[in-house]
Design an enzyme around this catalytic site. Sequence first.
Site, PDB file in Angstrom:
ATOM      1  CB  CYS A  32     115.265 -37.225 -23.954  1.00 50.63           C
ATOM      2  SG  CYS A  32     115.369 -39.096 -23.813  1.00 50.63           S
TER       3      CYS A  32
ATOM      4  CD  GLU B 239     106.555 -32.510 -23.896  1.00 50.66           C
ATOM      5  OE1 GLU B 239     106.356 -32.312 -25.030  1.00 50.66           O
ATOM      6  OE2 GLU B 239     107.463 -31.944 -23.235  1.00 50.66           O
TER       7      GLU B 239
ATOM      8  NE  ARG C 224     104.429 -31.158 -30.149  1.00 49.73           N
ATOM      9  CZ  ARG C 224     105.558 -30.607 -30.844  1.00 49.73           C
ATOM     10  NH1 ARG C 224     105.492 -30.443 -32.174  1.00 49.73           N
ATOM     11  NH2 ARG C 224     106.731 -30.341 -30.266  1.00 49.73           N
TER      12      ARG C 224
ATOM     13  NE  ARG D 145     107.017 -33.860 -28.319  1.00 51.41           N
ATOM     14  CZ  ARG D 145     107.084 -34.085 -29.691  1.00 51.41           C
ATOM     15  NH1 ARG D 145     106.985 -35.175 -30.252  1.00 51.41           N
ATOM     16  NH2 ARG D 145     108.016 -33.013 -30.507  1.00 51.41           N
TER      17      ARG D 145
END
Length: 420
Positions: A167, A210, A254, A256
């Site tokens: 990112c 992802e 988690r 994502r």
Amino acid sequence: MELKERISIEDIDGKKIKIRLVEPEDNSSAILTHYLHNYNNGIKKYYEEDAREYINEFIKYKELENKVKFDVEEAIQQLLFQVENVPFPTPKNYTFKFIDLFAGIGGFRLALQNSGGKCVFTSEWDKYAQITYRANFGEVPFGDITKESAKKYIPDEFDVLCGGFPCQPFSNAGLRKGFEDTRGTLFFDVADIINRKKENGTPIKVIFLENVKGLKTHDKGNTLKTIIATLKELGYNVAEKVLNSKNFGVPQNRERIFIVGWLKDSEKSFNFPLGMDNDSNPIFKSEDLHKTKLTSVKSILIENPGDKYTISDRLHAGHLRRRKEHKEKGNGFGFSLFNGESVYTNTISARYYKDGSEILIEQKDANPRKLTPREAANLQGYDKQFVIPVSDVQAYKQFGNSVSVPVIQTIFSEIKKQLL
């Protein structure tokens, strides 16, 4: 391209040997293993010319070692055995081809191979991740995907591009919100590959990406908007959704974000599977939904983990002190304890090797302990046969950076059904 010459120690035929190599940008092992993995299909042509040079060097070494003639086919058969005799070989009757970018240790690859896919190109710059990748798939990833020395080997004949790119902010986000805005970031290289295949007349059918949940709000949402605008500019319909591993049979909280792009002229659609509720009922009905049930933390724990994973008195006291300080300040930060009855853990991160504070396991009559690397692999849904050939520190980094394999596999079951 300028070539460089060096003496390299390579583990090619099952033992350390010294070979004189002439190579571009140190991609020799990647070229050779990609060639061998595609030896029986048309993809080998992208690697053949350079791979033959390295095979000839291998033959010279074998002849010198054995004092007998060693022909090309004999050499190739020996080398093929080494790249195919691995825990996770290519499916024999594969139905689609894909490339694996920012591959890490192969979470995407494992999931897509389980779905009947063949990987025809992979890249990953971290040398320790490359070691783990090769140990499990028999293939060495190409290095820096921003360099032409890696990109030029990407074949035209594949259906899916997948990967978890970093990112990063875009310098002009909020202005044009398109392809040109992504320059200087690693997403630009993803877009560049997509664009090249489009201009070659071999457009990629599916883009499967992802990233961390924070991508959704990064730079006030402009980063995600630019990514979506870029994919649309390149000719794709786009869907994105934040999913949680705990809803896909993985005992880990988690979250994502996943991005799926498919060609606008394909006349096909895509819907994300949402996983399962707390009673293990599919929220999104799909005949191909990954057949796993919600589990507890007990399912990922091993017996007799060893004393080395029990944290020291000093570290434990430090955790307790920091927890007290945080509580007094009115926030919830501190270390987190779990046991076999816990439904799921916190998110395991790449920094887990430092002190394990986000996931510590309770022990009777002893300080808490960290997860072992094998338990970290289990927590991310990796197969029990997955080889961990690196140090604990590197293993924690690798599994902390990885995707949760069952989540990828479940999403791809929908991609495969609706798009391929």
